[in-house]
Design an enzyme around this catalytic site. Structure first.
Site, short mmCIF file in Angstrom:
data_model
loop_
_atom_site.label_atom_id
_atom_site.label_comp_id
_atom_site.label_asym_id
_atom_site.label_seq_id
_atom_site.Cartn_x
_atom_site.Cartn_y
_atom_site.Cartn_z
N SER A 120 0.83 -1.21 0.00
CA SER A 120 0.00 0.00 0.00
C SER A 120 0.86 1.25 0.00
O SER A 120 0.32 2.34 -0.08
CB SER A 120 -0.96 -0.02 1.18
OG SER A 120 -0.35 -0.55 2.31
N HIS A 141 -2.23 -3.00 -6.41
CA HIS A 141 -2.76 -2.60 -5.11
C HIS A 141 -4.28 -2.71 -5.09
O HIS A 141 -4.98 -1.94 -5.76
CB HIS A 141 -2.32 -1.15 -4.81
CG HIS A 141 -2.71 -0.67 -3.46
ND1 HIS A 141 -2.93 0.66 -3.18
CD2 HIS A 141 -2.93 -1.33 -2.30
CE1 HIS A 141 -3.26 0.79 -1.92
NE2 HIS A 141 -3.28 -0.39 -1.36
N GLU A 153 -4.97 -0.26 -8.17
CA GLU A 153 -3.92 0.69 -8.60
C GLU A 153 -2.79 -0.16 -9.18
O GLU A 153 -2.30 -1.07 -8.51
CB GLU A 153 -3.36 1.45 -7.39
CG GLU A 153 -4.03 2.77 -7.10
CD GLU A 153 -3.36 3.51 -5.93
OE1 GLU A 153 -3.23 4.74 -6.03
OE2 GLU A 153 -3.00 2.89 -4.92
N ASN A 191 -3.24 6.05 -0.92
CA ASN A 191 -2.84 6.29 0.47
C ASN A 191 -2.15 7.63 0.69
O ASN A 191 -2.11 8.13 1.81
CB ASN A 191 -1.99 5.13 0.98
CG ASN A 191 -2.89 3.94 1.28
OD1 ASN A 191 -3.98 4.10 1.83
ND2 ASN A 191 -2.47 2.75 0.89
N1 3HC Z 1 -16.81 -10.33 0.48
C1 3HC Z 1 -17.83 -10.36 -0.40
N2 3HC Z 1 -18.84 -9.45 -0.37
C2 3HC Z 1 -18.84 -8.51 0.60
C3 3HC Z 1 -17.81 -8.42 1.56
C4 3HC Z 1 -16.75 -9.39 1.46
N3 3HC Z 1 -15.72 -9.38 2.29
N4 3HC Z 1 -18.06 -7.39 2.38
C5 3HC Z 1 -19.20 -6.83 1.97
N5 3HC Z 1 -19.68 -7.50 0.89
C6 3HC Z 1 -20.86 -7.17 0.09
C7 3HC Z 1 -22.13 -7.37 0.84
O1 3HC Z 1 -22.62 -8.68 0.69
C8 3HC Z 1 -23.05 -6.36 0.18
O2 3HC Z 1 -23.54 -6.89 -1.05
P1 3HC Z 1 -24.93 -6.31 -1.72
O3 3HC Z 1 -24.61 -4.93 -2.20
O4 3HC Z 1 -25.20 -7.26 -2.84
O5 3HC Z 1 -25.94 -6.33 -0.63
C9 3HC Z 1 -22.13 -5.20 -0.16
O6 3HC Z 1 -20.80 -5.75 -0.18
C10 3HC Z 1 -22.22 -4.13 0.90
O7 3HC Z 1 -21.96 -4.73 2.18
P2 3HC Z 1 -22.91 -4.59 3.45
O8 3HC Z 1 -24.34 -4.44 3.03
O9 3HC Z 1 -22.58 -5.69 4.40
O10 3HC Z 1 -22.40 -3.32 4.21
P3 3HC Z 1 -22.22 -1.85 3.71
O11 3HC Z 1 -23.27 -1.42 2.75
O12 3HC Z 1 -22.04 -1.12 4.98
O13 3HC Z 1 -20.84 -1.90 2.90
C11 3HC Z 1 -18.50 -1.78 2.71
C12 3HC Z 1 -19.66 -2.39 3.47
C13 3HC Z 1 -18.50 -2.31 1.27
C14 3HC Z 1 -17.24 -2.21 3.41
C15 3HC Z 1 -18.70 -0.21 2.69
O14 3HC Z 1 -18.88 0.26 3.99
C16 3HC Z 1 -17.53 0.51 2.08
O15 3HC Z 1 -17.41 0.63 0.87
N6 3HC Z 1 -16.65 1.05 2.96
C17 3HC Z 1 -15.43 1.75 2.52
C18 3HC Z 1 -14.37 0.72 2.25
C19 3HC Z 1 -13.11 1.36 1.79
O16 3HC Z 1 -12.94 2.57 1.71
N7 3HC Z 1 -12.15 0.50 1.46
C20 3HC Z 1 -10.83 0.93 1.06
C21 3HC Z 1 -9.92 0.92 2.25
S1 3HC Z 1 -8.31 1.49 1.87
C22 3HC Z 1 -7.51 0.13 1.34
O17 3HC Z 1 -8.00 -0.99 1.35
C23 3HC Z 1 -6.11 0.36 0.86
C24 3HC Z 1 -5.07 -0.11 1.84
O18 3HC Z 1 -3.82 0.07 1.25
C25 3HC Z 1 -5.10 0.61 3.17
#
Ligand code: 3HC
Length: 285
Positions: A120, A141, A153, A191
């Protein structure tokens, strides 16, 4: 572009198991490699839960989920990766860990294999220099949760070849993701911009500007973010956030990237967010 038959994924943690999941779901065989059986067991259990979740949401049939799971072979034996023409490394975000892993992969994998890192923030150019094939080293990424987030990325190191870039770009598309090309600079784009936002949100809490809940609500209600920055920090892992802030601070030298003292204290206390049961919020463990 020739796609790999079998992809090695190094690390069965949050990112590694997600990467193995999407590779297998897209029809690739995966050798999922980690140091201990227990890490592999936990990673596979997460993959099975997430595949089951996709079946329940009718994104996959039960048979497709079973086939995807069957394409993943766990192993603790790095030498077994010698059949792979692509490795995606998703180990701990520490240069020493990744560099020693890259030296091993360079020794074990066939000469034509591409070595990709899910880092990252660590320099792809520096990782490439650990190998005898710097033109075949690239950043790939992914974002958490990997099965859901559409972005990859794709990071070119100084010596990454156009052929390596094109292969990885088309692989990302074959995984159902959208590749975005960025150059090799600390934190890349994601990031470089996200972590200072999270760090500043932590300063706001430390300085008593608002509670964690209030800071998060500002972003959820005011900017339509799916999660506020502190909920997101807990989701990513506070140790990961701190490691990335340190890379930005060291590489860019500007005091604006100084990790917030509250973030350091929380990590020192073992409050790592969701995975440890406590961060800015508490979670069932
Ligand atoms: N595997 C498969 N499907 C998943 C899942 C997983 N691990 N987690 C969630 N889902 C699916 C759910 O089944 C749901 O599907 P649907 O749309 O068909 O109903 C959908 O994703 C949305 O999940 P939820 O309904 O359970 O919950 P939310 O609507 O609250 O969404 C979230 C959860 C997708 C995590 C949302 O909150 C989100 O987008 N959050 C931001 C995440 C983000 O910013 N990630 C990037 C982080 S930075 C990074 O990773 C980089 C690193 O270098 C630090």
């Amino acid at each position: 572009m020739t796609q790999p038959q079998t992809i090695a994924v190094l690390g069965a943690g949050t990112m590694g198991n997600g990467i193995a999941h999407v590779c297998a779901r897209s029809g690739f065989n995966v050798l999922l490699c980690d140091l201990q059986q227990s890490f592999l067991g936990r990673g596979l259990a997460t993959i099975e839960n997430n595949l089951a979740r996709e079946v329940s949401k009718e994104k996959l049939t039960k048979q497709q989920a079973q086939e995807a799971r069957a394409r993943i072979t766990p192993t603790t034996d790095r030498e077994a990766l010698n059949i792979c023409t692509l490795a995606i490394e998703a180990a701990t975000e520490k240069f020493e860990v990744k560099s020693s892993l890259f030296r091993d992969l360079d020794r074990i994998l066939p000469a034509e294999a591409i070595l990709a890192s899910n880092t990252s923030s660590i320099s792809i150019t520096k990782l490439a220099a650990q190998t005898s094939r710097p033109t075949q080293v690239i950043g790939m990424h992914f974002f958490n949760p990997v099965p859901v987030m559409p972005l990859v990325e794709v990071i070119r190191g100084l010596q990454t070849s156009q052929q390596t870039f094109d292969t990885i770009k088309s692989l990302a598309e074959a995984l159902g993701k959208t590749p975005i090309a960025v150059n090799d600079a600390a934190g890349f784009v994601s990031n470089r911009v996200l972590m200072p936002l999270i760090n500043e949100a932590i300063f706001a809490v430390m300085e008593g500007v608002a509670t964690a809940e209030a800071v998060d609500q500002v972003f959820v209600l005011g900017m339509a973010h799916p999660m506020g920055p502190l909920t997101l920090a807990d989701f990513i892992g506070l140790d990961v956030c701190l490691d990335i802030m340190r890379v930005l601070h060291d590489a860019l030298g500007d005091p604006k990237y100084r990790p917030c003292p509250l973030l350091i204290r929380m990590v020192d206390a073992g409050w790592l967010g969701r995975k440890s049961g406590r961060g800015f919020y508490t979670y069932p463990t």
